[in-house]
Design a protein around this motif. Structure first.
Motif, PDB file in Angstrom:
ATOM      1  N   ASP A   1      80.558  93.024   4.616  1.00 31.65           N
ATOM      2  CA  ASP A   1      81.561  92.548   5.567  1.00 31.65           C
ATOM      3  C   ASP A   1      81.827  93.679   6.556  1.00 31.65           C
ATOM      4  O   ASP A   1      82.356  94.729   6.181  1.00 31.65           O
ATOM      5  CB  ASP A   1      82.853  92.144   4.865  1.00 31.65           C
ATOM      6  CG  ASP A   1      83.859  91.548   5.839  1.00 31.65           C
ATOM      7  OD1 ASP A   1      83.800  90.327   6.077  1.00 31.65           O
ATOM      8  OD2 ASP A   1      84.692  92.305   6.373  1.00 31.65           O
ATOM      9  N   ILE A   2      81.449  93.483   7.801  1.00 28.13           N
ATOM     10  CA  ILE A   2      81.550  94.572   8.770  1.00 28.13           C
ATOM     11  C   ILE A   2      82.992  94.988   9.017  1.00 28.13           C
ATOM     12  O   ILE A   2      83.276  96.173   9.226  1.00 28.13           O
ATOM     13  CB  ILE A   2      80.859  94.213  10.106  1.00 28.13           C
ATOM     14  CG1 ILE A   2      81.408  92.904  10.682  1.00 28.13           C
ATOM     15  CG2 ILE A   2      79.352  94.124   9.918  1.00 28.13           C
ATOM     16  CD1 ILE A   2      80.849  92.550  12.063  1.00 28.13           C
ATOM     17  N   TYR A   3      83.928  94.042   8.975  1.00 28.64           N
ATOM     18  CA  TYR A   3      85.319  94.372   9.282  1.00 28.64           C
ATOM     19  C   TYR A   3      85.978  95.175   8.173  1.00 28.64           C
ATOM     20  O   TYR A   3      86.893  95.969   8.428  1.00 28.64           O
ATOM     21  CB  TYR A   3      86.109  93.094   9.576  1.00 28.64           C
ATOM     22  CG  TYR A   3      85.611  92.401  10.814  1.00 28.64           C
ATOM     23  CD1 TYR A   3      85.909  92.897  12.076  1.00 28.64           C
ATOM     24  CD2 TYR A   3      84.793  91.278  10.729  1.00 28.64           C
ATOM     25  CE1 TYR A   3      85.425  92.282  13.222  1.00 28.64           C
ATOM     26  CE2 TYR A   3      84.316  90.653  11.864  1.00 28.64           C
ATOM     27  CZ  TYR A   3      84.635  91.160  13.109  1.00 28.64           C
ATOM     28  OH  TYR A   3      84.142  90.559  14.239  1.00 28.64           O
TER      29      TYR A   3
ATOM     30  N   GLY B   1      68.028  96.559  18.885  1.00 31.01           N
ATOM     31  CA  GLY B   1      69.145  96.050  19.655  1.00 31.01           C
ATOM     32  C   GLY B   1      70.453  96.417  18.985  1.00 31.01           C
ATOM     33  O   GLY B   1      70.562  96.398  17.756  1.00 31.01           O
ATOM     34  N   ILE B   2      71.470  96.766  19.787  1.00 28.45           N
ATOM     35  CA  ILE B   2      72.743  97.206  19.227  1.00 28.45           C
ATOM     36  C   ILE B   2      73.882  96.750  20.136  1.00 28.45           C
ATOM     37  O   ILE B   2      73.749  96.718  21.358  1.00 28.45           O
ATOM     38  CB  ILE B   2      72.747  98.740  19.044  1.00 28.45           C
ATOM     39  CG1 ILE B   2      73.918  99.197  18.184  1.00 28.45           C
ATOM     40  CG2 ILE B   2      72.715  99.466  20.378  1.00 28.45           C
ATOM     41  CD1 ILE B   2      73.767 100.618  17.684  1.00 28.45           C
ATOM     42  N   ALA B   3      75.011  96.350  19.514  1.00 30.36           N
ATOM     43  CA  ALA B   3      76.195  95.945  20.276  1.00 30.36           C
ATOM     44  C   ALA B   3      76.955  97.185  20.734  1.00 30.36           C
ATOM     45  O   ALA B   3      76.728  98.300  20.248  1.00 30.36           O
ATOM     46  CB  ALA B   3      77.086  95.051  19.418  1.00 30.36           C
ATOM     47  N   SER B   4      77.896  97.001  21.636  1.00 32.20           N
ATOM     48  CA  SER B   4      78.659  98.135  22.170  1.00 32.20           C
ATOM     49  C   SER B   4      79.518  98.816  21.120  1.00 32.20           C
ATOM     50  O   SER B   4      79.900  99.974  21.279  1.00 32.20           O
ATOM     51  CB  SER B   4      79.533  97.673  23.338  1.00 32.20           C
ATOM     52  OG  SER B   4      80.474  96.709  22.908  1.00 32.20           O
ATOM     53  N   ASP B   5      79.827  98.110  20.024  1.00 36.08           N
ATOM     54  CA  ASP B   5      80.615  98.717  18.942  1.00 36.08           C
ATOM     55  C   ASP B   5      79.737  99.374  17.879  1.00 36.08           C
ATOM     56  O   ASP B   5      80.235  99.851  16.865  1.00 36.08           O
ATOM     57  CB  ASP B   5      81.530  97.676  18.294  1.00 36.08           C
ATOM     58  CG  ASP B   5      80.779  96.467  17.740  1.00 36.08           C
ATOM     59  OD1 ASP B   5      79.530  96.479  17.755  1.00 36.08           O
ATOM     60  OD2 ASP B   5      81.440  95.506  17.304  1.00 36.08           O
TER      61      ASP B   5
ATOM     62  N   GLN C   1      78.529  89.745   8.405  1.00 33.88           N
ATOM     63  CA  GLN C   1      77.664  90.737   7.785  1.00 33.88           C
ATOM     64  C   GLN C   1      76.697  91.269   8.841  1.00 33.88           C
ATOM     65  O   GLN C   1      76.513  90.655   9.890  1.00 33.88           O
ATOM     66  CB  GLN C   1      76.874  90.128   6.622  1.00 33.88           C
ATOM     67  CG  GLN C   1      77.758  89.581   5.511  1.00 33.88           C
ATOM     68  CD  GLN C   1      76.949  89.157   4.297  1.00 33.88           C
ATOM     69  OE1 GLN C   1      76.011  88.380   4.405  1.00 33.88           O
ATOM     70  NE2 GLN C   1      77.317  89.678   3.139  1.00 33.88           N
ATOM     71  N   ALA C   2      76.083  92.410   8.561  1.00 37.39           N
ATOM     72  CA  ALA C   2      75.111  92.973   9.504  1.00 37.39           C
ATOM     73  C   ALA C   2      74.266  94.010   8.794  1.00 37.39           C
ATOM     74  O   ALA C   2      74.679  94.586   7.775  1.00 37.39           O
ATOM     75  CB  ALA C   2      75.819  93.605  10.704  1.00 37.39           C
TER      76      ALA C   2
ATOM     77  N   GLU D   1      87.356 100.034  15.735  1.00 36.08           N
ATOM     78  CA  GLU D   1      87.569  98.701  16.300  1.00 36.08           C
ATOM     79  C   GLU D   1      86.236  98.033  16.615  1.00 36.08           C
ATOM     80  O   GLU D   1      85.368  98.630  17.249  1.00 36.08           O
ATOM     81  CB  GLU D   1      88.417  98.806  17.568  1.00 36.08           C
ATOM     82  CG  GLU D   1      88.836  97.464  18.139  1.00 36.08           C
ATOM     83  CD  GLU D   1      89.806  97.602  19.297  1.00 36.08           C
ATOM     84  OE1 GLU D   1      90.008  96.605  20.013  1.00 36.08           O
ATOM     85  OE2 GLU D   1      90.339  98.717  19.493  1.00 36.08           O
ATOM     86  N   LEU D   2      86.090  96.798  16.166  1.00 36.10           N
ATOM     87  CA  LEU D   2      84.853  96.043  16.382  1.00 36.10           C
ATOM     88  C   LEU D   2      85.080  94.889  17.347  1.00 36.10           C
ATOM     89  O   LEU D   2      86.213  94.440  17.556  1.00 36.10           O
ATOM     90  CB  LEU D   2      84.326  95.485  15.057  1.00 36.10           C
ATOM     91  CG  LEU D   2      83.943  96.489  13.973  1.00 36.10           C
ATOM     92  CD1 LEU D   2      83.430  95.746  12.743  1.00 36.10           C
ATOM     93  CD2 LEU D   2      82.895  97.473  14.480  1.00 36.10           C
TER      94      LEU D   2
END
Length: 241
Positions: A124-126, A187-191, A174-175, A132-133
């Motif tokens: 669980d990423i959070y 590939g990657i998100a800004s968070d 999840q990630a 902060e995500l």
């Protein structure tokens, strides 16, 4: 001939139903592939036979993944798992890798692909990532692209999408965390959340954390390029066998 693409279905534990969204079928058909939904089998001979039958493997989204596969105990935020699906997908991924056939995984498919190849993931990423995500479970229609992904240079994904930044939809908690053997993050998100992985060696093993099937069927050009590239790789593989 059109290449045959094996699609792994989602499952419901209570009803034992196996199902695939119409968008997944349409995305493969739209790119010129012949989609077939694969049954869950555990026999090595049957898995090998399925691997021989199909030209490429498409791993769809769905429920959570058993964390014992990457040597962790279940986190309180872990969702529902289906051990039979986990076992089957790990086995068919390994078989396809042995046969050097293309693989495309979306959302959960991106995660099980990494786990099958020795990587691990956040349950669980959070709960497990400090800081902060972004909103990775969007409150928007499935075909709405809600956040950006930075695409790394000199990767298969960059070659396909032809740009350094794309906009994607998002429905996950999840990630992937650490990439598996011969796997790189593309590939990657800004968070900082991993949004895409791929093989460093195989011609086409790609996993994306979002749901390009919904975007492709809504007409998104970048998402169509992903499916077109996958089906083309499967077609080339078919012609070489």
């Amino acid at each position: 001939m059109n290449p045959v693409i094996g699609i792994t279905p989602s499952t419901q534990n209570e009803t034992n139903m196996h199902f695939v969204s119409a968008a997944n079928i349409a995305a493969i058909k739209g790119a010129g592939g012949i989609p077939i939904i694969l049954p869950f089998v555990v026999s090595e001979d049957q898995i090998r036979q399925i691997g021989n039958m199909i030209d490429g493997l498409y791993l769809t989204g769905g429920n959570s993944i058993d964390p014992t596969l990457f040597h962790e105990e279940p986190h309180p935020k872990l969702g529902e798992i289906n051990p039979i699906r986990d076992q089957y997908e790990v086995a068919i991924i390994e078989e396809m890798q042995t046969q050097q056939k293309p693989i495309l995984g979306v959302c959960r498919g991106c995660q099980i692909l990494n786990v099958a190849l020795g990587g691990d993931m956040y349950q669980d990423i959070y709960a497990q990532i400090d800081g902060e995500l972004l909103q990775h479970k969007q409150h928007a229609p499935a075909s709405h692209a809600s956040h950006f992904v930075h695409v790394k240079e000199e990767t298969l994904l960059r070659e396909i999408v032809e740009t350094e930044r794309i906009k994607v939809n998002s429905r996950h908690h999840q990630a992937n965390r650490n990439p598996g053997k011969d796997i790189q993050i593309s590939g990657i998100a800004s968070d900082g959340v991993v949004e895409a992985i791929e093989s460093k060696q195989a011609p086409f093993i790609l996993g994306v954390q979002w749901h390009p099937e919904d975007l492709a069927t809504a007409g998104d050009t970048v998402s169509k390029r992903i499916y077109n590239a996958f089906v083309q790789a499967c077609s080339e593989n078919e012609n070489n066998t």
